[in-house]
Design an enzyme around this catalytic site. Sequence first.
Site, PDB file in Angstrom:
ATOM      1  N   GLU A  52      51.991  42.960  27.934  1.00  0.00           N
ATOM      2  CA  GLU A  52      51.249  43.875  28.789  1.00  0.00           C
ATOM      3  C   GLU A  52      52.014  45.189  28.865  1.00  0.00           C
ATOM      4  OE1 GLU A  52      50.682  46.225  32.186  1.00  0.00           O
ATOM      5  OE2 GLU A  52      52.406  44.879  32.044  1.00  0.00           O
ATOM      6  N   ARG A  91      40.134  35.983  40.981  1.00  0.00           N
ATOM      7  CA  ARG A  91      40.585  35.128  39.884  1.00  0.00           C
ATOM      8  C   ARG A  91      41.270  33.885  40.456  1.00  0.00           C
ATOM      9  NH1 ARG A  91      40.518  32.624  35.083  1.00  0.00           N
ATOM     10  NH2 ARG A  91      42.492  32.685  33.953  1.00  0.00           N
ATOM     11  N   CYS A  92      40.698  32.729  40.194  1.00  0.00           N
ATOM     12  CA  CYS A  92      41.246  31.466  40.667  1.00  0.00           C
ATOM     13  C   CYS A  92      41.589  30.585  39.473  1.00  0.00           C
ATOM     14  CB  CYS A  92      40.235  30.734  41.555  1.00  0.00           C
ATOM     15  SG  CYS A  92      39.727  31.679  43.003  1.00  0.00           S
ATOM     16  N   HIS A 116      52.942  35.754  23.197  1.00  0.00           N
ATOM     17  CA  HIS A 116      52.410  36.764  24.113  1.00  0.00           C
ATOM     18  C   HIS A 116      52.988  36.531  25.497  1.00  0.00           C
ATOM     19  CE1 HIS A 116      49.763  39.416  26.292  1.00  0.00           C
ATOM     20  NE2 HIS A 116      49.413  38.417  27.079  1.00  0.00           N
ATOM     21  N   SER A 126      41.379  35.057  23.648  1.00  0.00           N
ATOM     22  CA  SER A 126      40.065  34.704  24.179  1.00  0.00           C
ATOM     23  C   SER A 126      39.126  35.894  24.134  1.00  0.00           C
ATOM     24  CB  SER A 126      40.202  34.209  25.616  1.00  0.00           C
ATOM     25  OG  SER A 126      40.781  35.200  26.441  1.00  0.00           O
ATOM     26  N   GLU A 160      37.993  31.146  21.596  1.00  0.00           N
ATOM     27  CA  GLU A 160      38.277  30.095  22.570  1.00  0.00           C
ATOM     28  C   GLU A 160      37.094  29.721  23.460  1.00  0.00           C
ATOM     29  OE1 GLU A 160      41.871  31.103  24.690  1.00  0.00           O
ATOM     30  OE2 GLU A 160      42.873  31.779  22.857  1.00  0.00           O
ATOM     31  N   ARG A 208      35.779  27.855  46.779  1.00  0.00           N
ATOM     32  CA  ARG A 208      35.922  29.216  46.232  1.00  0.00           C
ATOM     33  C   ARG A 208      34.872  30.179  46.793  1.00  0.00           C
ATOM     34  NH1 ARG A 208      35.775  28.617  39.999  1.00  0.00           N
ATOM     35  NH2 ARG A 208      34.360  26.920  40.539  1.00  0.00           N
ATOM     36  N   HIS A 224      42.507  43.660  32.928  1.00  0.00           N
ATOM     37  CA  HIS A 224      42.349  43.174  34.292  1.00  0.00           C
ATOM     38  C   HIS A 224      41.546  44.136  35.157  1.00  0.00           C
ATOM     39  CE1 HIS A 224      45.828  40.931  32.738  1.00  0.00           C
ATOM     40  NE2 HIS A 224      45.343  39.963  33.478  1.00  0.00           N
ATOM     41  N   CYS A 256      52.768  38.083  29.642  1.00  0.00           N
ATOM     42  CA  CYS A 256      52.038  38.908  30.606  1.00  0.00           C
ATOM     43  C   CYS A 256      52.977  39.451  31.672  1.00  0.00           C
ATOM     44  CB  CYS A 256      50.963  38.089  31.316  1.00  0.00           C
ATOM     45  SG  CYS A 256      49.702  37.388  30.246  1.00  0.00           S
TER      46      CYS A 256
END
Length: 772
Positions: free
Chosen positions: A676, A526-527, A652, A444, A495, A16, A708, A654
């Site tokens: 979203e 973001r991975c 939920h 979260s 969380e 990464r 985001h 996205c």
Amino acid sequence: MARTAVLGLPRIGPDRELKFALESFWAGRTTVEELEGVARWLRAFNWGRAVRAGLDVIPAGDFSYYDQMLDTAWALGAIPARHGGVALREQGLAGYFALARGTAEQRPLEMTKWFDTNYHYLVPELVPDQTFSLDASHWVVPFREAGALGIPARPVVIGPFTFLKLAKGLQRPLELLDALVPVYGQLLAELAEAGAHEVQLDEPALVLDHAPGELELFERAFRALSVAAQEAGVELTLATYFAGLDEVGALERVLALGAAEVHLDLVRAPSQLKPALAALADGGAAAGSRTRLSLGVLDGRNVWAADLDAALDMVDRATAALGTDRITIAPSCSLLHVPYEAARETAIDPEVRDWLAFAAEKVSELRTLKTATGAVKRDVLLAAARESTSRRRTSKHTNDAAVRERVGALAAADYDRAAPFPQRRAAQDERRPLPQLPTTTIGSFPQTPEIRARRRELRDGTLDRVAYERFLEQQIDGVVEVQERLGLDVLVHGEPERNDMVEYFGEQLAGFAFSASGWVQSYGSRCVKPPILYGDVSRPAPMTVRWWQYAQSRTEKPVKGMLTGPVTILQWSFVRDDQPRSETATQIALAIQDEVLDLERAGAFAIQVDEAALREGLPLQRAQQDDYVRWAVDAFRLTVAPARNETQVHTHMCYSEFNDIMEHIVRLDADVISIEASRSDMEVLDAFVGADGIEYPNEIGPGVYDIHSPRVPSVQEIERLLELAEQRIGRERLWINPDCGLKTRSWDDVMPALEHLLEATRRRRAASPIAA
């Protein structure tokens, strides 16, 4: 002789490196020159490995600092006026990242899923008088870098049809093709001047269903590009993937265009091979073109070692029809979607690891297929692969009699709640009265460096379990206190114990394995490290009840139980490919159902079962969609069906567009759905208010804060979004929440944003209702 190729390579680095370089640059700790140095190293690393693996065709220009669609918009000058238009290029990478991440003054480009993958792309914004101007450096610079290393690479470019088809802002964006094609012609000329002999033009949008006239527009554009390519002296490889051209009536038309090569995804759509060979062979409709056929016979989106006999059968059929000189052997799509190297995963059970093929192993499989093509003695070449395939089919790891018996006993009634929504809502209102416009978050809270450090210490053995759990309780105490102070109505525990919303559950379910370095890019830095779902799924013990009970003990307000739904676990895992996905989803649903019932028995009023990826899994072509949505929605319904009327079930989703599946979203029958919505300026809600004749009857929480992006929305901005939502939904069914979970944000971002969210809500509660 047949050649081997890949359409694209992983780009985040085996450890990464790109992620950490980006985040260091964004934080101001490193310079743009240092970031560019990491990018050059990563490109050279990828090319070096490809050369050593013996690949014949190596991609260049597939690397991105954030996203390939953003790269294309930037290169074409399709930069929104609100960001300064094409003049933004003068800011270099700072301007580029402003489009991706937003600024204090301007929201970023909208983000959505790349076809039906878990990769996200930035959506280009176009206007009716759109003009284009080329900056070819995104492709020319890495191509020259490769040349300096002695590597004759093939530039990879998102094609004009796909670029426009996936853009927003125009009702008929393909009408801009005539204006855009000359810019692509200029790009081909600049690549030819840099030394390119072949250019890969990615047109995955060709596999989508087409409106009348769209294929004609593509054909006209491609013919014009072919003329430009011929004048420049470069060959065009036209790459399609993720579905079949044959299913949308485009296969023979595309093959007849005379591209130097056409790539077909034969993993997702093996049915394409027979008509493609018929068209290209002597006497076929496209026989005169001498077009090469690129066979996508290895799965570029999953991690399982290939059945090389099955792949070789397709290669043999193609070489028999066209000859080896007209065949390229390749994965189905870019290897962006798989990790780097399975051989590094020494902690995975050796039996399971033997079944895996990450990017490095897939390239080795290409070499084996090339060597085996035309070879007389294949048995020695294929012996190891055949033995591995056989062991997987019969392994006890992949078969659990108890799980299969439970699935086999299911009946239609097992998928239904006990009462319709109005009765459930009355029971829930009586149990836990909530104010109008109730506020909550998606689940979260920030995963701070301290949380990650304690998790590493637990994993390394430098922190014992008792001390770690005490630390987690302190984190939950803090999150509950923050939510109480803010005035949220339905709380979450934050969380802190979860590394990832899928991985956390997979670690506690039977049938999953976990990699140490199996990271793939989701967007930007973001991975994610998807679990490897290899066997039958069951839940040995409760997974979340202990942490929900602790959080609920710290407050009088309701705390949601937080679960990940079966389809999202399926979609965000590397899922087994040896049985139908619907069967695997049903197994997961029963496992999560056990957790729903345990949370309910523990006293949970609200239980959220996230299905963030349900829309993402929708097949790209309408003819295949109904079957998927039926079993996907059934899996969710099975998960929550036993919940009592007075238990409020949330879900939920996205980055979802709902218009084409609204009837199925209604059939989910969740008491509350959150989605979203902020980047679309609440336009996504149009699907919920009868725009297509179907009105969503239950409660809904459209996100009013885009998590985001690091920018903090003002009270006025959120209040305006609330007004737009209330105009569509009506106050009595409206919830207030962010777009998604807050784990990727810092507390410095989160606190002012949530304070603004609560203040905007108070203002709306004090104002007169807006008629929906």
